[in-house]
Design an enzyme around this catalytic site. Structure first.
Site, PDB file in Angstrom:
ATOM      1  N   VAL A 118       0.821  -1.210   0.000  1.00  0.00           N
ATOM      2  CA  VAL A 118       0.000   0.000   0.000  1.00  0.00           C
ATOM      3  C   VAL A 118       0.855   1.261   0.000  1.00  0.00           C
ATOM      4  O   VAL A 118       0.395   2.326  -0.429  1.00  0.00           O
ATOM      5  CB  VAL A 118      -0.979  -0.010   1.197  1.00  0.00           C
ATOM      6  N   ALA A 134       5.005  -4.946   7.425  1.00  0.00           N
ATOM      7  CA  ALA A 134       3.694  -5.092   6.794  1.00  0.00           C
ATOM      8  C   ALA A 134       3.725  -4.451   5.421  1.00  0.00           C
ATOM      9  O   ALA A 134       4.416  -3.454   5.200  1.00  0.00           O
ATOM     10  CB  ALA A 134       2.606  -4.446   7.652  1.00  0.00           C
ATOM     11  N   ASP A 135       2.967  -5.044   4.512  1.00  0.00           N
ATOM     12  CA  ASP A 135       2.775  -4.442   3.200  1.00  0.00           C
ATOM     13  C   ASP A 135       1.435  -3.726   3.112  1.00  0.00           C
ATOM     14  O   ASP A 135       1.281  -2.806   2.323  1.00  0.00           O
ATOM     15  CB  ASP A 135       2.877  -5.514   2.114  1.00  0.00           C
ATOM     16  N   ARG A 136       0.489  -4.157   3.922  1.00  0.00           N
ATOM     17  CA  ARG A 136      -0.784  -3.440   4.017  1.00  0.00           C
ATOM     18  C   ARG A 136      -1.491  -3.859   5.294  1.00  0.00           C
ATOM     19  O   ARG A 136      -1.545  -5.042   5.627  1.00  0.00           O
ATOM     20  CB  ARG A 136      -1.665  -3.720   2.804  1.00  0.00           C
ATOM     21  N   ALA A 189      -1.373  -7.822   5.903  1.00  0.00           N
ATOM     22  CA  ALA A 189      -0.716  -8.559   4.832  1.00  0.00           C
ATOM     23  C   ALA A 189       0.784  -8.342   4.934  1.00  0.00           C
ATOM     24  O   ALA A 189       1.252  -7.212   5.034  1.00  0.00           O
ATOM     25  CB  ALA A 189      -1.227  -8.097   3.471  1.00  0.00           C
TER      26      ALA A 189
END
Length: 389
Positions: free
Chosen positions: A103, A256-258, A266
């Site tokens: 994100v 975290a990526d999102r 995620a």
């Protein structure tokens, strides 16, 4: 003080990235001169880590506009705000498509788009708007380091307080994937928390998973921890449960990526496994990420798009030949080998290869950003993130 590794280096409008596909045995810097080169570097994972790819996208966008502004023959898209908007909007969309799960990349492109709109609304001419876009794009990268330092401190102090740490005691922390300087513009997120504990004499030992199939742990986190001279131990992804059974681990810290509105997170594939095992062993599970990773537009993790990588990537491994062989330039020879039966890599039906998984909020003990630490209220299974975004 030991120098940290870096994923991006700049000099004016010149941008270079370290090719992370070749680490840890070969350090090769690649110049990124075009939007297409930035997209390819992100897509192919020559650069990875949600904050780092957002920084590269924004810096490349800024460099291309900066060069246009400096050109004696200014391009036609600088003739009016409308022409500028028509030029940059598809570029921002194209950059976002490189890795849609992260994100931060979308947050960066939306931030640039908002600046475009606000500058247009203010009645500015195209050249002035372009300069505004260059400024805000460079801030995406410049602000990252300070954010990382702050969130690492927030998480480290919270963890020490959680365990009521005494002066002579030390904490052992497990991490997944790579979340240090190579994944960000500097210092790191979850690995930054570990670095903070090390710098303040609160760390006993860092554990890290290999993180197949790309082995970001065994290739990149191992290299960063060695560079920082932090005591560490590598484990295979399947050894997390055994580690928790036989060794004292005080926390699992991941990036975290999102992060969804409710706290569902995620992150790199294998994170969910570690969270389930941490819950079984009553080990606090901490997510460390900047505010830009929190996506308040999605209610929960079911709405997070999950990138699936090519089957080949799960069937091959790259590294240095062993026993070592050296080329005429004195460098260790590298190789990429397939370790699965022939043909397995030829069809997505044969190989399940998601790049990320989603850890439910109820398995997460704390979510740390540069603004503070959020924990779930007693009896609640989801987070209220309003205080840390």
């Amino acid at each position: 003080m030991v120098n940290m590794l870096t994923s991006i280096r700049t000099e004016g409008d010149k941008i270079e990235i370290v090719n992370q596909l070749l680490l840890p045995h070969t350090t090769e810097y690649l110049e990124i001169s075009t939007i297409e080169e930035a997209h390819e570097a992100i897509k192919s994972m020559k650069i990875r880590g949600a904050p780092a790819i957002a920084s590269l996208a924004a810096l490349t966008f800024a460099a291309n506009l900066s060069k246009a502004l400096a050109s004696p023959d200014r391009p036609s898209f600088l003739s009016s705000p409308e022409d500028l908007e028509k030029h940059v909007t598809p570029i921002l969309h194209y950059l976002y498509t490189a890795r849609p799960t992260a994100v931060n990349l979308g947050a960066a492109t939306r931030r640039i788009a908002r600046t475009l709109q606000s500058s247009k609304d203010a009645g500015k001419d195209a050249v002035t708007i372009a300069r505004d876009l260059v400024t805000v794009s460079r801030l995406v990268s410049e602000e990252d380091y300070a954010r990382n330092k702050k969130m690492s401190e927030n998480g480290g102090l919270w963890l020490a307080a959680f365990h009521n740490l005494q002066a002579s005691e030390r904490l052992n922390v497990l991490t997944v994937c790579n979340t240090g300087s190579l994944a960000t513009s500097g210092y790191g997120t979850a690995l930054g928390l570990i670095t903070f504990l090390h710098e303040t004499q609160r760390l006993g030992r860092a554990y890290f998973t290999q993180t197949a199939p790309y082995h970001q742990g065994s290739r990149l986190t191992a290299l960063e921890l060695q560079t920082l001279r932090i005591s560490s131990t590598m484990i295979c992804d399947t050894m997390v449960g055994s580690l928790f059974q036989h060794h004292t681990v005080h926390a699992v810290a991941v990036g975290a990526d999102r992060i969804a509105q409710n706290g569902d997170t995620a992150n790199k594939i294998g994170t969910y496994n570690a969270a389930v095992l941490a819950a079984r062993h009553n080990i606090p599970f901490i997510v460390v990420a900047p505010i830009s990773t929190v996506d308040l537009d999605i209610k929960d993790g079911s709405q997070i798009p999950i990138e699936h990588r090519a089957p080949t990537e799960a069937c091959v491994i790259r590294g240095a030949l062993y026993p070592p062989r050296f080329g005429s330039d004195g460098r260790r020879e590298l190789a990429q080998v397939m370790f699965t039966p022939p043909g397995l890599e030829s069809d997505t039906e044969n190989v399940y290869n998601p790049s990320f998984d989603v850890t439910p909020a109820e398995l997460i003990t704390a979510i740390v950003t540069e603004k503070g630490v959020a924990v779930r209220r007693e009896g609640e299974k989801v987070f209220d993130l309003s205080g840390v975004v």
